[in-house]
Design an enzyme around this catalytic site. Structure first.
Site, PDB file in Angstrom:
ATOM      1  N   ILE A  30     -87.226  -2.682 -48.367  1.00  0.00           N
ATOM      2  CA  ILE A  30     -88.490  -3.121 -47.770  1.00  0.00           C
ATOM      3  C   ILE A  30     -89.342  -1.879 -47.567  1.00  0.00           C
ATOM      4  O   ILE A  30     -89.029  -1.036 -46.710  1.00  0.00           O
ATOM      5  CB  ILE A  30     -88.242  -3.833 -46.418  1.00  0.00           C
ATOM      6  N   GLU A  31     -90.371  -1.724 -48.403  1.00  0.00           N
ATOM      7  CA  GLU A  31     -91.190  -0.509 -48.355  1.00  0.00           C
ATOM      8  C   GLU A  31     -92.375  -0.675 -47.421  1.00  0.00           C
ATOM      9  O   GLU A  31     -92.652  -1.772 -46.917  1.00  0.00           O
ATOM     10  CB  GLU A  31     -91.629  -0.140 -49.774  1.00  0.00           C
ATOM     11  N   CYS A  50     -77.926   6.030 -46.305  1.00  0.00           N
ATOM     12  CA  CYS A  50     -77.133   4.793 -46.327  1.00  0.00           C
ATOM     13  C   CYS A  50     -75.636   5.101 -46.310  1.00  0.00           C
ATOM     14  O   CYS A  50     -74.857   4.390 -45.671  1.00  0.00           O
ATOM     15  CB  CYS A  50     -77.497   3.948 -47.548  1.00  0.00           C
ATOM     16  N   CYS A  65     -83.841   0.927 -47.086  1.00  0.00           N
ATOM     17  CA  CYS A  65     -83.052   0.630 -48.293  1.00  0.00           C
ATOM     18  C   CYS A  65     -82.350  -0.721 -48.164  1.00  0.00           C
ATOM     19  O   CYS A  65     -82.068  -1.198 -47.056  1.00  0.00           O
ATOM     20  CB  CYS A  65     -81.985   1.698 -48.508  1.00  0.00           C
ATOM     21  N   GLU A 115     -79.259  -1.431 -48.739  1.00  0.00           N
ATOM     22  CA  GLU A 115     -77.940  -1.304 -48.106  1.00  0.00           C
ATOM     23  C   GLU A 115     -78.062  -1.342 -46.582  1.00  0.00           C
ATOM     24  O   GLU A 115     -77.290  -2.013 -45.893  1.00  0.00           O
ATOM     25  CB  GLU A 115     -77.264   0.013 -48.522  1.00  0.00           C
TER      26      GLU A 115
HETATM   27  N1  THU Z   1     -83.423   2.343 -52.508  1.00  0.00           N
HETATM   28  C1  THU Z   1     -82.528   1.431 -52.025  1.00  0.00           C
HETATM   29  O1  THU Z   1     -82.910   0.387 -51.484  1.00  0.00           O
HETATM   30  N2  THU Z   1     -81.203   1.690 -52.194  1.00  0.00           N
HETATM   31  C2  THU Z   1     -80.694   2.762 -52.855  1.00  0.00           C
HETATM   32  O2  THU Z   1     -79.492   2.879 -52.994  1.00  0.00           O
HETATM   33  C3  THU Z   1     -81.594   3.787 -53.387  1.00  0.00           C
HETATM   34  C4  THU Z   1     -83.036   3.600 -53.127  1.00  0.00           C
HETATM   35  C5  THU Z   1     -84.862   2.036 -52.407  1.00  0.00           C
HETATM   36  C6  THU Z   1     -85.670   2.874 -51.474  1.00  0.00           C
HETATM   37  C7  THU Z   1     -87.059   2.710 -52.064  1.00  0.00           C
HETATM   38  O3  THU Z   1     -87.624   1.487 -51.586  1.00  0.00           O
HETATM   39  C8  THU Z   1     -86.814   2.563 -53.553  1.00  0.00           C
HETATM   40  O4  THU Z   1     -85.453   2.197 -53.683  1.00  0.00           O
HETATM   41  C9  THU Z   1     -87.093   3.823 -54.368  1.00  0.00           C
HETATM   42  O5  THU Z   1     -86.474   4.907 -53.816  1.00  0.00           O
END
Ligand code: THU
Length: 130
Positions: A43-44, A91, A53, A55
């Site tokens: 969720i950005e 994470c 992230c 996870e």
């Molecule tokens: N991201 C994750 O959700 N999990 C990961 O293991 C690596 C990165 C997300 C963070 C961000 O929203 C996007 O991927 C790019 O970095």
């Protein structure tokens, strides 16, 4: 719950990813001891640093529901680039808070259907603990 089913749940969770800035969509499915599965997506945020992230979304959902013991997490994600979406350092540290590093499994699938499984201790050797 087998590993392939857990991966399928992560693939489904990825559909919910909110990633308009990176366009890098990630899904996770976290298996708790007892069999319940908690899914998560990334969720950005426009301010970037509040982004979460997939996870950690799954872990925080589970812990907030009272879970403390976990067996495995499946993670899938990326753009169209090859390679596995290995969990970031933050994470890994969250996983280490709740999981036995010698037992907790991190199951990854790439965009060609290839899979690899790590133990947490392989991805976070000598992780910080109080
Ligand atoms: N991201 C994750 O959700 N999990 C990961 O293991 C690596 C990165 C997300 C963070 C961000 O929203 C996007 O991927 C790019 O970095």
């Amino acid at each position: 719950m087998n590993d392939m089913k857990l991966i399928e749940m992560a693939v489904k969770a990825r559909e919910k990813a909110y990633a308009p800035y990176s366009e890098f969509k990630v899904g996770a499915a976290l298996l708790a001891v007892g069999g319940k599965v908690y899914t998560g997506c990334n969720i950005e945020n426009a301010a970037y640093s509040p982004s979460n992230c997939a996870e950690r979304t799954a872990f925080f959902k589970a812990v907030s529901e009272g879970e403390r013991d976990f067996e495995a997490i499946a993670v899938v994600g990326g753009k169209d680039t090859p390679g596995f979406c290995t969990p970031c350092g933050v994470c890994r540290q969250v996983m280490a808070e709740f999981c036995n590093p010698e037992k907790f499994r991190i199951i990854l699938m790439d965009n060609k259907g290839g899979t690899i499984t790590y133990l947490l201790e392989e991805l976070l050797p000598s992780g910080f603990k109080l």
